[in-house]
Design an enzyme around this catalytic site. Structure first.
Site, PDB file in Angstrom:
ATOM      1  N   ASN A   1      66.005  18.752 -75.388  1.00  0.00           N
ATOM      2  CA  ASN A   1      66.578  17.089 -74.031  1.00  0.00           C
ATOM      3  C   ASN A   1      65.593  16.990 -72.639  1.00  0.00           C
ATOM      4  O   ASN A   1      65.177  15.732 -72.532  1.00  0.00           O
ATOM      5  CB  ASN A   1      67.841  17.190 -73.648  1.00  0.00           C
ATOM      6  CG  ASN A   1      68.450  18.316 -73.645  1.00  0.00           C
ATOM      7  OD1 ASN A   1      68.206  19.354 -72.557  1.00  0.00           O
ATOM      8  ND2 ASN A   1      69.887  18.044 -72.458  1.00  0.00           N
TER       9      ASN A   1
ATOM     10  N   GLU B   1      72.771  28.596 -69.259  1.00  0.00           N
ATOM     11  CA  GLU B   1      72.943  26.766 -68.867  1.00  0.00           C
ATOM     12  C   GLU B   1      72.994  26.066 -69.673  1.00  0.00           C
ATOM     13  O   GLU B   1      71.766  26.536 -71.710  1.00  0.00           O
ATOM     14  CB  GLU B   1      71.461  25.959 -68.023  1.00  0.00           C
ATOM     15  CG  GLU B   1      71.297  26.893 -66.976  1.00  0.00           C
ATOM     16  CD  GLU B   1      72.517  26.462 -65.490  1.00  0.00           C
ATOM     17  OE1 GLU B   1      72.983  25.707 -65.686  1.00  0.00           O
ATOM     18  OE2 GLU B   1      71.967  27.161 -64.554  1.00  0.00           O
TER      19      GLU B   1
ATOM     20  N   CYS C   1      73.189  17.335 -71.146  1.00  0.00           N
ATOM     21  CA  CYS C   1      74.385  18.589 -70.929  1.00  0.00           C
ATOM     22  C   CYS C   1      74.956  17.949 -70.048  1.00  0.00           C
ATOM     23  O   CYS C   1      76.676  18.549 -70.258  1.00  0.00           O
ATOM     24  CB  CYS C   1      73.270  19.713 -70.136  1.00  0.00           C
ATOM     25  SG  CYS C   1      72.875  19.574 -68.849  1.00  0.00           S
TER      26      CYS C   1
HETATM   27  P1  NAD Z   1      69.190  25.461 -79.277  1.00  0.00           P
HETATM   28  O1  NAD Z   1      70.442  26.604 -78.389  1.00  0.00           O
HETATM   29  O2  NAD Z   1      68.944  25.053 -80.814  1.00  0.00           O
HETATM   30  O3  NAD Z   1      67.534  26.062 -78.176  1.00  0.00           O
HETATM   31  C1  NAD Z   1      67.506  26.308 -77.264  1.00  0.00           C
HETATM   32  C2  NAD Z   1      66.097  26.972 -76.862  1.00  0.00           C
HETATM   33  O4  NAD Z   1      66.441  28.307 -77.800  1.00  0.00           O
HETATM   34  C3  NAD Z   1      64.628  26.447 -77.870  1.00  0.00           C
HETATM   35  O5  NAD Z   1      63.686  27.237 -77.653  1.00  0.00           O
HETATM   36  C4  NAD Z   1      65.392  27.332 -79.469  1.00  0.00           C
HETATM   37  O6  NAD Z   1      64.106  27.525 -80.205  1.00  0.00           O
HETATM   38  C5  NAD Z   1      65.882  28.404 -78.603  1.00  0.00           C
HETATM   39  N1  NAD Z   1      66.304  29.174 -79.117  1.00  0.00           N
HETATM   40  C6  NAD Z   1      66.893  29.506 -80.712  1.00  0.00           C
HETATM   41  N2  NAD Z   1      67.587  30.174 -81.211  1.00  0.00           N
HETATM   42  C7  NAD Z   1      67.150  31.445 -80.328  1.00  0.00           C
HETATM   43  C8  NAD Z   1      67.976  32.720 -80.572  1.00  0.00           C
HETATM   44  N3  NAD Z   1      68.940  33.552 -81.661  1.00  0.00           N
HETATM   45  N4  NAD Z   1      67.425  33.220 -79.553  1.00  0.00           N
HETATM   46  C9  NAD Z   1      66.276  32.705 -78.231  1.00  0.00           C
HETATM   47  N5  NAD Z   1      66.524  31.915 -77.841  1.00  0.00           N
HETATM   48  C10 NAD Z   1      66.462  30.858 -79.077  1.00  0.00           C
HETATM   49  O7  NAD Z   1      69.718  24.606 -77.831  1.00  0.00           O
HETATM   50  P2  NAD Z   1      69.701  22.809 -77.801  1.00  0.00           P
HETATM   51  O8  NAD Z   1      70.129  21.861 -79.003  1.00  0.00           O
HETATM   52  O9  NAD Z   1      67.454  22.817 -77.806  1.00  0.00           O
HETATM   53  O10 NAD Z   1      70.019  21.591 -76.953  1.00  0.00           O
HETATM   54  C11 NAD Z   1      70.999  20.901 -76.866  1.00  0.00           C
HETATM   55  C12 NAD Z   1      72.154  21.953 -76.099  1.00  0.00           C
HETATM   56  O11 NAD Z   1      71.135  22.799 -74.616  1.00  0.00           O
HETATM   57  C13 NAD Z   1      73.612  22.000 -76.097  1.00  0.00           C
HETATM   58  O12 NAD Z   1      73.822  22.710 -75.890  1.00  0.00           O
HETATM   59  C14 NAD Z   1      73.494  21.494 -74.886  1.00  0.00           C
HETATM   60  O13 NAD Z   1      74.598  21.023 -73.333  1.00  0.00           O
HETATM   61  C15 NAD Z   1      72.662  21.920 -73.897  1.00  0.00           C
HETATM   62  N6  NAD Z   1      71.492  21.814 -72.698  1.00  0.00           N
HETATM   63  C16 NAD Z   1      72.153  23.082 -71.559  1.00  0.00           C
HETATM   64  C17 NAD Z   1      71.967  22.539 -69.876  1.00  0.00           C
HETATM   65  C18 NAD Z   1      72.199  22.680 -69.255  1.00  0.00           C
HETATM   66  O14 NAD Z   1      72.064  22.717 -67.977  1.00  0.00           O
HETATM   67  N7  NAD Z   1      73.693  23.558 -68.608  1.00  0.00           N
HETATM   68  C19 NAD Z   1      70.837  21.549 -69.831  1.00  0.00           C
HETATM   69  C20 NAD Z   1      70.383  20.559 -70.872  1.00  0.00           C
HETATM   70  C21 NAD Z   1      70.648  21.343 -72.311  1.00  0.00           C
END
Ligand code: NAD
Length: 489
Positions: free
Chosen positions: A163, A263, A297
């Site tokens: 995002n 996060e 998020c």
């Molecule tokens: P996601 O968890 O699907 O993916 C995030 C990252 O993790 C990607 O690079 C993905 O390829 C990687 N990933 C996937 N499986 C993995 C594994 N088994 N081990 C390690 N890495 C892995 O999340 P998304 O859909 O890209 O993002 C949306 C989510 O992120 C929402 O829940 C949002 O709230 C959260 N978010 C949190 C913050 C914060 O600062 N708290 C900021 C932005 C987004």
């Protein structure tokens, strides 16, 4: 190469490589990157094999060991990267809009934030102070003294979501390099292009300051393949992850003695009290719920309104929602474009339909077509309805009515998440009570949950995460503290 497509600007096709040990390398398999608004392919990236990720980690480990960059040189590395990025703001913003689908005006804003985050990180490299410890404060330890110093951990792995594909990577890489570590970045599979461009700038700047090859690496592809190599590698000392709670918990459960920053997701409440400036609150609430099509998020996920101002607030929310212009994200006028992919769109549609079926009223919006979803205000929402109970990650604004402040606090905390919260009130005591009693990493008074500057401590409680970001706090996570004691014989 560039090709014409249905986008309102012509985007060069970016077929990118990965940076490992100072070389740009390809893989046997590749993944396409598509523009969320119309599904056009805008580039592709390698799908790293396990072995390639291991090579990146090994290169980072050697570089961390070999690097002799002073604090001033690390500052120069990050400042120079910011300078290179600053020359390409428009190109980076267009690339971000192409792969992520956020309106071009928002993409420019994110590039600007990333430049500032790099500079703030550079400054922090010069502030890694320790402290003098008066050992002789304890009886029997006369003439002994000590000081503390912070040391880099070694290899920091940085995994980011789709995002905010640029600034969230900078939030990890910047402090990690400032602290003297080597890094391996892993951007989201659907939005890797701006991160790869960032690593081109980092690579150039690293060479200019005399860093060893392998200080900065980036790999792309499957999250679980890359993530498992990070988790299994003895050389990776820290994993900084931003993304979903499900993946965050998997990392937490498998990271052993590694330093881990998580996060994660949120279901952030914002309270609007009877003494609030309701019109101003509505402007901020719609902005907080609909920017990046609600894919933030700490976006406004739930509005908790006192019953006496419910009608006024709902009318103001509808009025404000209707000022938003939907459309092609490359158009300067567009405020809301498309969700990242079909799965995300199906999730928002399901939550919307189930919430309406459960009795909520659609005050405005509610139309959708594929990934395009109108800004939608729902009233009469109760806590168990999906729009209130789940992290939506879309432009829904569920309004929940509360009768008194105890109920407002209870509902604010009625979630497994605890990222941020907001409260609109003129009453300082009420604001203070909200700050003390809401179980979240941040409580914002007279603004919405989605408030963040890039240097403030930022990180959620409960299922929203572990550890803090914000440059200074991330530097603490990416270093270890050593005490050096002197006994004057
Ligand atoms: P996601 O968890 O699907 O993916 C995030 C990252 O993790 C990607 O690079 C993905 O390829 C990687 N990933 C996937 N499986 C993995 C594994 N088994 N081990 C390690 N890495 C892995 O999340 P998304 O859909 O890209 O993002 C949306 C989510 O992120 C929402 O829940 C949002 O709230 C959260 N978010 C949190 C913050 C914060 O600062 N708290 C900021 C932005 C987004």
């Amino acid at each position: 190469m560039s090709r014409s497509n249905t986008m309102s600007v012509e985007i060069e096709i970016h077929d990118e490589k990965m940076l490992v040990n100072g070389e740009w390398i390809d893989a046997d398999e590749r993944a396409d990157v598509v523009h969320p608004y119309d599904g056009e392919v805008v580039g592709s990236v390698p799908i790293a094999s396990e072995q390639q990720v291991q090579q990146a980690v090994a290169a980072a480990d050697r570089a961390a060991e070999a690097s002799e960059l002073s604090a001033y040189e690390r500052y120069e590395l990050l400042y120079r990267t910011a300078e290179l990025l600053e020359k390409e703001v428009e190109e980076m913003a267009q690339l971000m809009t192409a792969e992520q689908g956020k309106p071009i005006t928002e993409a420019r804003g994110e590039v600007d934030r990333a430049i500032q985050t790099l500079r703030l990180s550079g400054e922090e490299a010069k502030r890694m102070f320790g402290e003098y410890v008066p050992m002789d404060a304890q009886r029997g330890f006369d003439r002994t003294h000590a000081f503390t110093q912070r040391e880099p951990l070694g290899v920091v792995a940085a995994v980011t979501p789709f995002n905010f594909p640029l600034n969230l990577m900078v939030h990890k890489i910047g402090p990690a390099l400032a602290a003297g570590n080597a890094v391996v970045g892993k951007p989201a599979t659907n939005t890797p292009l701006v991160s790869i461009r960032l690593f081109e700038y980092l690579d150039q700047a690293a060479e200019e300051v005399g860093a060893p090859d392998g200080l900065v690496n980036v790999v792309t592809g499957s999250g679980s393949t890359v993530g498992d190599v990070f988790l299994e590698s003895e050389e990776v000392e820290a994993i900084s992850f931003t993304g979903s709670t499900a993946v965050g918990k998997y990392i937490a459960n498998n990271s052993g003695m590694k330093e881990v920053t998580l996060e994660l997701g949120g279901n952030d409440p914002t309270i609007v009290w009877e003494d609030a400036d309701v019109k101003e609150a509505a402007v901020q609430l719609i902005g907080g719920a609909c920017s990046n099509a609600g894919q933030v998020c700490n976006s406004v996920e739930r509005v908790l309104v006192h019953k006496t101002v419910e009608d006024e607030l709902v009318a103001a929310l509808v009025g404000q929602a209707q000022t938003l212009t939907p459309g092609d994200p490359f158009d300067e006028e567009t405020d809301i474009a498309a969700l990242i992919d079909d799965d995300a769109a199906e999730k928002v549609q399901r939550i919307f339909e189930e919430t309406v079926a459960a009795g909520a009223t659609v005050e405005c919006g509610g139309d959708y077509e594929g990934r395009k979803f109108e800004p939608t205000v729902l009233s009469g929402v109760t806590p168990e309805m999906p729009a209130a109970a789940e992290e939506v990650f879309g432009p829904l604004v569920p309004v929940i009515t509360v009768a008194d402040f105890d109920e407002a606090i209870e509902q604010a905390n009625n979630t497994e998440y605890g990222l941020e919260a907001g409260i609109f009130t003129q009453d300082i005591d009420r604001a203070k009570r909200a700050a003390n009693e809401i179980d979240a990493g941040g409580v914002n008074v007279n603004t919405v949950s989605g408030f963040r500057t890039d240097h403030m401590p930022y990180g959620g409680f409960k299922d929203s995460g572990k550890g803090k970001e914000g440059i200074k706090y991330a530097v603490e996570h990416f270093t270890r503290e050593k005490i050096v004691g002197f006994h004057a014989g």
